[in-house]
Design a protein around this motif. Structure first.
Motif, PDB file in Angstrom:
ATOM      1  N   ASN A 450       0.818  -1.205   0.000  1.00 38.18           N
ATOM      2  CA  ASN A 450       0.000   0.000   0.000  1.00 38.18           C
ATOM      3  C   ASN A 450       0.859   1.265   0.000  1.00 38.18           C
ATOM      4  N   LEU A 451       1.988   1.224   0.679  1.00 39.61           N
ATOM      5  CA  LEU A 451       2.879   2.381   0.648  1.00 39.61           C
ATOM      6  C   LEU A 451       3.448   2.587  -0.747  1.00 39.61           C
ATOM      7  N   ARG A 452       3.735   1.503  -1.434  1.00 42.60           N
ATOM      8  CA  ARG A 452       4.338   1.603  -2.773  1.00 42.60           C
ATOM      9  C   ARG A 452       3.321   1.961  -3.853  1.00 42.60           C
ATOM     10  N   SER A 454       2.211   4.781  -4.266  1.00 40.54           N
ATOM     11  CA  SER A 454       2.644   6.097  -4.747  1.00 40.54           C
ATOM     12  C   SER A 454       4.003   6.039  -5.421  1.00 40.54           C
ATOM     13  N   ARG A 506       2.274   7.390   2.551  1.00 49.14           N
ATOM     14  CA  ARG A 506       2.170   7.170   1.106  1.00 49.14           C
ATOM     15  C   ARG A 506       2.359   8.488   0.345  1.00 49.14           C
ATOM     16  N   LYS A 510       5.359   9.927  -2.307  1.00 48.36           N
ATOM     17  CA  LYS A 510       5.090  10.508  -3.629  1.00 48.36           C
ATOM     18  C   LYS A 510       5.814  11.837  -3.795  1.00 48.36           C
TER      19      LYS A 510
END
Length: 595
Positions: A450-452, A454, A506, A510
Motif C-alpha cells: 500500500n505504501l508503494r 505512490s 504514502r 510521492k
C-alpha cells in the motif's frame, strides 16, 4: 454473417447505446481481429477433421458392404487398419483445435478486460457513482468470461457448419442424388425450424442477465454493509431479500435451460426423422436392386456426419448467445464517453510553479443540475497553506475534485502554474498533487504494497523513513509481520488513525509540490488527531497546501482561511481576523467550542 446476426439479436438486456445496437455484430468480429489467423487455423483443422470423417465412414461403409458380399477377411482387414489410423489422427486434430480455441478466447478476454479497466479509469468517479458495483462487475468479469464460448467455440463452429455440408452433399450427390436431396431437405429444416424459439430465448436471456446483475449488486452491497446490518439486527431481512433474488435468478436459469432443451429437442427430432426416412427409402431401393448395399451404408453413415455440425453448433449456440448478450453490456460501457479527457495537445511538462487559481468557477453535478460552486475565485501562491471551511454541502470537497480534474467546471477556469488544468495531460496534472482524504482507501495486501502505491520502486529504507515522518513506523513494526503484514480489504485490520498515518506516509513517498487534505482528521479520536496533525505539519512543509477541514482547530495556523457557503466565498482571512469579524467562521468556531 447471417448466423452471427441471428445470435447478436439477443444482446439488448440493458439500455444499450445506438452505437452498440447498430454495430454489435461487426464489433464482436472486430474484437477477434488480432486472432483471425488462429480462428482460420481452427476452421481449417475442423474442416480437415470433417474430410477425415468422410474418408473414414466411406471406407467403413465399403468394408461392411464387402463383408455382406462374402469378401475374404484379408481384403477387409487393411481397410479397417486405415480406419483405425484415421480415428487416431482425427482425435489428435480435434484436441489441437480445442486448444487453439481456448488460446483464442483467453487472448481476447485478457485484451478486453484490460481495455475495460483502462476505460473505467478514464470514466472516473463521476461515472462510478451512478452505477452499482455489481452491474460493473457483471460486464467486466462475468460478461467477458462468457465470450470464451463465443470466440472459442461458436464462431469457428459457425463457419465449419456452413462449409461442411458443401463437401458432404457434393460427395453424397455423386453416390446417390435422391438420398442426398432427401437428407438436404431435413438438414435445412433442422437448421432453420427451431428459430421460432428465438423471441422466447431473447426474452428469457434478458431476464437471466438482469437477475444476475441484480443479485450481484445486492450481495456485494450487503457484504460492504455487513457491520451496519449486524448493528441494526437486520441480517435476516437482508438475507431474505438475497434469497428472493437468488430464487429469481434460479427461475430465470431454468427458463433458459428449458428453451435450450426445446431447441435441441426440435433439432434432434428433425434429424432423426430424416435419417429414418432415408434408411427406409434406401432399404426399399436395395430390395428393388436400384441401390447397392455398400452405397446405402455409406450414405447412412455420412447422414450422421451431415447433422453432426448442427449438433456441435447447438452445443455452442446458447453459450454464444449468452456471450453476445453480455457483449451488448460491455459495448455500452465502452461507448460511454468520459466527462474529462486529455486535449489533443495536452502538455506533459509539469508547471514551473505550484500556484493554484480558481477564476470565476461555476460547477454543478449531473451536468449542472445540482449546483455546488458559484462564481468561485481565489488564488493560492506557491508554498502557501490555505484552508477551506464551511458548513456541510458548502462545496469544499468539490473544490478538491475539480483540482484533480475528476470533473471540469461548466464555467470559468482553474489554473496550475498560470496554465489551465485542461492544458495538462491528466497523468502530468495528478503527478503534481497528493491527497489525504477523510475516507482513506487501502487495498488488500501488505503495508509495504500500500505504501508503494505512490512509488512502486521505493526501497525498504525509503518506506521506513516515510513511515517515521508519518508517525506510523512504530505501530507498523508492532504488527505480526511488520511491513509485510496483510491488512485486509480497505485496511480492515487497522484502526482509523493507523490507516490515516499510512495514507500520510504514502503521500510523503510521492513527494509532490501540491498537497490536498480533505477532512484528513475528521474520523479519528483526539489522541490520534494529535499524532496525525503532527505528521501533517511535517508533510505541509515546503508544499502548496489546500486544507478542507471540518474541525476548525486544525486550521488555526493556516496562512489564509476561505469560508464557503452555498458554493460561494463569504469570508477570507486569518483565524484571528475572522474571529473579530463575527461572521460565519466565528459562528462555526463558537459552535464547535460549545459542543
Amino acid at each position: 454473417m447471417c448466423g452471427i446476426n441471428i445470435i447478436c439479436g439477443f444482446y439488448d438486456m440493458y439500455k444499450y447505446s445506438d452505437a452498440a445496437r447498430s454495430t454489435i455484430s461487426w464489433r464482436l468480429i472486430g474484437l477477434a481481429r488480432s486472432a483471425w489467423a488462429q480462428i482460420l487455423l481452427a476452421v481449417f483443422i475442423g474442416l480437415g477433421v470433417t474430410l477425415i470423417n468422410l474418408a473414414q465412414l466411406s471406407i467403413t461403409g465399403y468394408a461392411i458392404g464387402q463383408m455382406f458380399s462374402g469378401a475374404d477377411v484379408s481384403v477387409v482387414l487393411p481397410m479397417l487398419l486405415i480406419v483405425a489410423l484415421m480415428i487416431i489422427l482425427r482425435a489428435w486434430l480435434t484436441y489441437y483445435k480445442e486448444m487453439i480455441a481456448y488460446y483464442i478466447a483467453a487472448g481476447i478476454k485478457i485484451a478486453l478486460r484490460n481495455r475495460i479497466y483502462v476505460h473505467l479509469l478514464a470514466l472516473g468517479p463521476g461515472f462510478l457513482e451512478q452505477r452499482q458495483t455489481g452491474e460493473l462487475l457483471e460486464a467486466a468479469v462475468h460478461g467477458v468470461e462468457t465470450l470464451e464460448i463465443y470466440f472459442g467455440k461458436y464462431l469457428p463452429q459457425l463457419v465449419i457448419t456452413l462449409l461442411t455440408p458443401i463437401f458432404i452433399f457434393t460427395y453424397l450427390t455423386i453416390l446417390d442424388w435422391q438420398l442426398a436431396l432427401l437428407l438436404a431437405i431435413f438438414f435445412i429444416a433442422a437448421l432453420t425450424a427451431p428459430q421460432w424459439l428465438n423471441s422466447s430465448a431473447r426474452r428469457e436471456r434478458r431476464r437471466h442477465w438482469a437477475a444476475i446483475a441484480e443479485l450481484n449488486s445486492y450481495f456485494i452491497d450487503s457484504l460492504q454493509g455487513l457491520v451496519t446490518l449486524k448493528a441494526f439486527n437486520n441480517g435476516k431481512q437482508r438475507g431474505d431479500e438475497i434469497s428472493k433474488r437468488a430464487t429469481d435468478l434460479c427461475n430465470a436459469i431454468m427458463r433458459v435451460i428449458g428453451i435450450n432443451f426445446a431447441y435441441i429437442g426440435a433439432t434432434n427430432l428433425i434429424m432423426t426423422s430424416g435419417a429414418a426416412l432415408a434408411l427406409g427409402w434406401g432399404a426399399v431401393r436395395v430390395t428393388q436392386g436400384t441401390l447397392s448395399i455398400d452405397v446405402l451404408l455409406i450414405v447412412l453413415l455420412l447422414g450422421n456426419e451431415i447433422y453432426k455440425p448442427i449438433l456441435e453448433l447447438n452445443t455452442a449456440y446458447h453459450g454464444g448467445l449468452e456471450g453476445a448478450t453480455a457483449a451488448g453490456g460491455i459495448f455500452n460501457l465502452l461507448d460511454t464517453v468520459p466527462d474529462v479527457a486529455n486535449a489533443p495537445d495536452a502538455a506533459s511538462t509539469p508547471p514551473s510553479a505550484p500556484s493554484i487559481s480558481f477564476e470565476d468557477v461555476t460547477f454543478g453535478y449531473d451536468k449542472g443540475k445540482r449546483p455546488a460552486l458559484l462564481n468561485l475565485s481565489f488564488e493560492i501562491k506557491p508554498g502557501e497553506n490555505v484552508a477551506l471551511v464551511g458548513r456541510s454541502g458548502s462545496g469544499k470537497t468539490t473544490v478538491v475534485n475539480l483540482l484533480l480534474r475528476f470533473w471540469d467546471p461548466q464555467h470559468g477556469r482553474i489554473t496550475l502554474g498560470g496554465r489551465s488544468l485542461r492544458d495538462y495531460a491528466l497523468e502530468t496534472l495528478r503527478s503534481q498533487i497528493s491527497v489525504v482524504s477523510q475516507d482513506t482507501y487501502l487495498f488488500h495486501g501488505t503495508v509495504a504494497d500500500n505504501l508503494r502505491m505512490s512509488r512502486p520502486d521505493a526501497t525498504k529504507e525509503e518506506l521506513e523513513k516515510a513511515a517515521r515522518l508519518a508517525n506510523a513506523h512504530e505501530f507498523i513494526k508492532a504488527l505480526p509481520k511488520g511491513y509485510d503484514t496483510i491488512i485486509g480489504e480497505r485496511g480492515a485490520r487497522l484502526s482509523g488513525g493507523e490507516r490515516q498515518r499510512i495514507a500520510i506516509a504514502r503521500v510523503l513517498l510521492k513527494d509532490t509540490p501540491i498537497l490536498l487534505l480533505d477532512e484528513a482528521t475528521s474520523s479519528v479520536d483526539a489522541e490520534n488527531e494529535a499524532i496525525i496533525q503532527e505528521a501533517l505539519d511535517r508533510l505541509k512543509q515546503g508544499r502548496t497546501t489546500l486544507v478542507v477541514a471540518h474541525r476548525l482547530s486544525t486550521v488555526i495556523n493556516a496562512d489564509r482561511i476561505i469560508v464557503l457557503d452555498s458554493g460561494e466565498i463569504v469570508e477570507s482571512g486569518r483565524h484571528d481576523e475572522l474571529i473579530r469579524a463575527g461572521g460565519i467562521y466565528a459562528q462555526l468556531v463558537s459552535a464547535q467550542r460549545v459542543s
